[in-house]
Enzyme design. Sequence first.
Site, mmCIF file in Angstrom:
data_model
loop_
_atom_site.group_PDB
_atom_site.id
_atom_site.type_symbol
_atom_site.label_atom_id
_atom_site.label_comp_id
_atom_site.label_asym_id
_atom_site.label_seq_id
_atom_site.Cartn_x
_atom_site.Cartn_y
_atom_site.Cartn_z
ATOM 1 N N CYS A 2 0.747 -1.094 -0.035
ATOM 2 C CA CYS A 2 0.062 -0.145 -0.138
ATOM 3 C C CYS A 2 0.862 1.230 -0.014
ATOM 4 C CB CYS A 2 -0.810 -0.076 1.228
ATOM 5 S SG CYS A 2 -2.126 -1.301 1.472
ATOM 6 N N ARG A 27 6.179 -1.183 -5.846
ATOM 7 C CA ARG A 27 5.838 -1.707 -4.830
ATOM 8 C C ARG A 27 5.069 -2.909 -5.002
ATOM 9 N NH1 ARG A 27 6.788 1.348 0.146
ATOM 10 N NH2 ARG A 27 8.805 2.296 -0.156
ATOM 11 N N TRP A 74 -2.762 -2.919 -1.463
ATOM 12 C CA TRP A 74 -2.462 -4.332 -1.622
ATOM 13 C C TRP A 74 -3.343 -5.163 -0.676
ATOM 14 C CZ3 TRP A 74 0.193 -8.138 1.484
ATOM 15 C CH2 TRP A 74 0.685 -9.264 0.679
ATOM 16 N N ASN A 99 -2.792 2.648 5.399
ATOM 17 C CA ASN A 99 -1.719 1.592 5.101
ATOM 18 C C ASN A 99 -1.831 0.621 6.400
ATOM 19 O OD1 ASN A 99 -1.279 2.557 2.771
ATOM 20 N ND2 ASN A 99 0.919 2.826 3.259
ATOM 21 N N GLY A 100 -1.715 -0.680 6.457
ATOM 22 C CA GLY A 100 -1.263 -1.284 7.750
ATOM 23 C C GLY A 100 -2.660 -2.272 8.105
ATOM 24 N N GLU A 478 18.482 -18.623 -1.975
ATOM 25 C CA GLU A 478 18.026 -17.547 -2.769
ATOM 26 C C GLU A 478 17.791 -17.921 -4.036
ATOM 27 O OE1 GLU A 478 17.140 -14.613 -2.341
ATOM 28 O OE2 GLU A 478 17.638 -13.610 -4.041
ATOM 29 N N LYS A 482 14.183 -16.932 -5.948
ATOM 30 C CA LYS A 482 14.161 -16.099 -7.043
ATOM 31 C C LYS A 482 13.004 -17.015 -8.160
ATOM 32 C CE LYS A 482 14.894 -13.135 -6.089
ATOM 33 N NZ LYS A 482 15.469 -12.443 -4.876
ATOM 34 N N GLU A 485 9.619 -16.919 -6.909
ATOM 35 C CA GLU A 485 8.875 -15.552 -7.015
ATOM 36 C C GLU A 485 8.496 -15.097 -8.361
ATOM 37 O OE1 GLU A 485 10.776 -12.679 -3.729
ATOM 38 O OE2 GLU A 485 12.097 -13.304 -5.307
ATOM 39 N N HIS A 501 17.919 -37.639 2.858
ATOM 40 C CA HIS A 501 17.197 -37.633 3.981
ATOM 41 C C HIS A 501 15.561 -37.330 3.389
ATOM 42 C CE1 HIS A 501 20.159 -38.601 6.714
ATOM 43 N NE2 HIS A 501 20.890 -37.607 6.379
ATOM 44 N N LYS A 600 7.147 -5.199 -2.992
ATOM 45 C CA LYS A 600 8.308 -4.818 -2.843
ATOM 46 C C LYS A 600 8.725 -4.544 -1.462
ATOM 47 C CE LYS A 600 12.366 -3.870 -4.262
ATOM 48 N NZ LYS A 600 13.035 -5.164 -4.469
HETATM 49 C C1 G6P Z 1 9.326 -8.577 0.194
HETATM 50 C C2 G6P Z 1 10.167 -8.581 -0.862
HETATM 51 C C3 G6P Z 1 11.768 -9.075 -0.907
HETATM 52 C C4 G6P Z 1 12.528 -8.846 0.130
HETATM 53 C C5 G6P Z 1 11.554 -8.680 1.601
HETATM 54 C C6 G6P Z 1 12.258 -8.385 2.714
HETATM 55 O O1 G6P Z 1 8.887 -10.005 0.441
HETATM 56 O O2 G6P Z 1 9.207 -8.970 -2.096
HETATM 57 O O3 G6P Z 1 12.098 -9.068 -2.158
HETATM 58 O O4 G6P Z 1 13.453 -9.597 0.234
HETATM 59 O O5 G6P Z 1 10.288 -8.100 1.363
HETATM 60 O O6 G6P Z 1 12.385 -6.871 2.526
HETATM 61 P P1 G6P Z 1 13.377 -5.858 3.159
HETATM 62 O O7 G6P Z 1 13.128 -4.575 2.475
HETATM 63 O O8 G6P Z 1 13.297 -5.931 4.484
HETATM 64 O O9 G6P Z 1 14.890 -6.374 2.675
#
Ligand code: G6P
Length: 605
Positions: A2, A27, A74, A99-100, A478, A482, A485, A501, A600
């Site tokens: 948001c 975002r 959002w 927001n929130g 990671e 990726k 996502e 395992h 984001k």
């Molecule tokens: C969201 C984003 C990720 C990010 C995470 C933590 O899930 O999509 O890309 O790693 O938040 O965000 P930060 O700003 O705390 O690194």
Amino acid sequence: MCGIVGAVAQRNIVSVLLEGLRRLEYRGYDSCGVAVLGEEGPRRARSVARVTDLDEQVRESHLDGITGIAHTRWATHGAPVTDNAHPIFSKDELALVHNGIIENYESLREMLRDKGYTFVSQTDTEVIAHLVHSLYNGDLFATVREAIGQLHGAYAIAVLHKNQPHTVVGARQGSPLVVGIGNGENFLASDALALAGSTERFIFLEEGDVCELSLDGVKISDRDGYDAQREVRQVAAYGGAVELGPYRHFMQKEIFEQPRAITDTIPQADSFDPSIFGDDAQTVFGEIDNLLILACGTSSYAALTAKYWLESIAKIPTQVEIASEYRYRESVPNPKSLVVVVSQSGETADTLAALKHAQSLGHKHTLAVCNVGTSAMVRQTELSFLTHAGREIGVASTKAFTTQLVALFVLAATLAKLRGHLSAGQEADYVKQLRHLPAALNSVLALEPQIIAWSEEFSRKEHALFLGRGLHYPIALEGALKLKEISYIQAEAYPAGELKHGPLALVTEAMPVVTVAPNDALLEKLKSNIQEVRARGGQLYVFADADTKIVNDEGLHVIRMPEHYGLLSPILHVVPLQLLAYHTACARGTDVDKPRNLAKSVTVE
Ligand code: G6P
């Protein structure tokens, strides 16, 4: 996630509001809206499409005004439909954006229903609108202050009322909100970036603050209701919109920006000096005997990689916790801990709350590794290290991650030196390797054509396994994150030793097994794991250091990385995994920069 924009001016501010929303679009959001005050009360336009669609509606309906608020939503409570989009109205007299999350919205809704309010949305926001309306006494500022006393949860709000045509009131608790100071006009936003085109002077509101924007000034009260003076900060760095240049997506651009981002993040000095973390760092580092690192998402994988560095180089016990778990867990505080928060945005709600929780338990030594110097996390920690990734637009983090790794390596080396575990020769070697890193990254980026060839095959898969060991296990995590996502392929990562395992049961010809294969002390063990997969007919896709001598064979597809890069190797090995996810997603035709359901900057818990 948001976003909020608000403005009071002597000109039509709709274009300012829409431009603000455009700057926050990256975002992630699923609906948007804008409201302005007219003589008859607030008027609004809302859309479940993009801001461009909202813009068209605004033009068609000739929506204009000098006082207004706008929002990107959002969805949390209620589906992304027009009725749930903000601004939310109360009795056509008051408009509010939020927001929130309001945790006690159900009891408030019952109370307000009893008072005769009708609810037309499924949002928790509507209770705030009706609550403020029900308490309104001719002074919106005082009314909002009274209303927030009844709210439990995290929020940032902006609100306007028909009876006060030149006023926007804002309040924050747990979600960011900034005031932008103009000449004869004032603004409000959830992120200073939204106002980059309108002002460079900002007040970053504190927790519990309520503010009133009028044409000639800004009034602020603190959480106890007392008048508050807040510092006005000049922030020029936001600049104009970020250009895509020759790239197809921001994510691709950001992957290729990593050599530059890392160059900018590596400290200038030829030695590891604690002062880079803040004036008191030397003293603080001398008082601690362990680290507790808190983070979410990709940032938590940077933290996990750092644990290996911190324990092996600096010999300092390090614990990494997912922020959303730590904040609600009963833990044993240790006053000798350095609590480190790692965050690209510095505004992630769970990480911020975890930091506050750690502080409330008595942890006084805190450090933020962050990409945004003005963020709440940097403001609320004793020490900080700013990464210089530049603005990251793609939701899937890339350059923020590798610059976090650089920052955390510098932290490990600095602590190692202070604790007597780093010889002058090793220090010089580490500095040299850091300086050479951008060039090494360029040679990895040159592997893109080979990775594109693999991505064609990956795009037809629905599942993938990622394997790594030791320092490269978080890199496998990671890589899997990726891929899921942005391509929506289900991907899981395991330490390769765990294969037998459980995950080995999943290995068939249809399951690609991506393996991170550096030439480190665990290489021989990893080679055995590779054979375990081949023996079951699995298809291996291996990113192998040139000096591992792993070569193409039946069921074994190899991309040769440069020679092993020592302790900094994870920073090189993550890059082909970013590219693999990116090109696989492109081949599947997904919305790479704005993957479905993700945001984001996650400013709600
Ligand atoms: C969201 C984003 C990720 C990010 C995470 C933590 O899930 O999509 O890309 O790693 O938040 O965000 P930060 O700003 O705390 O690194």
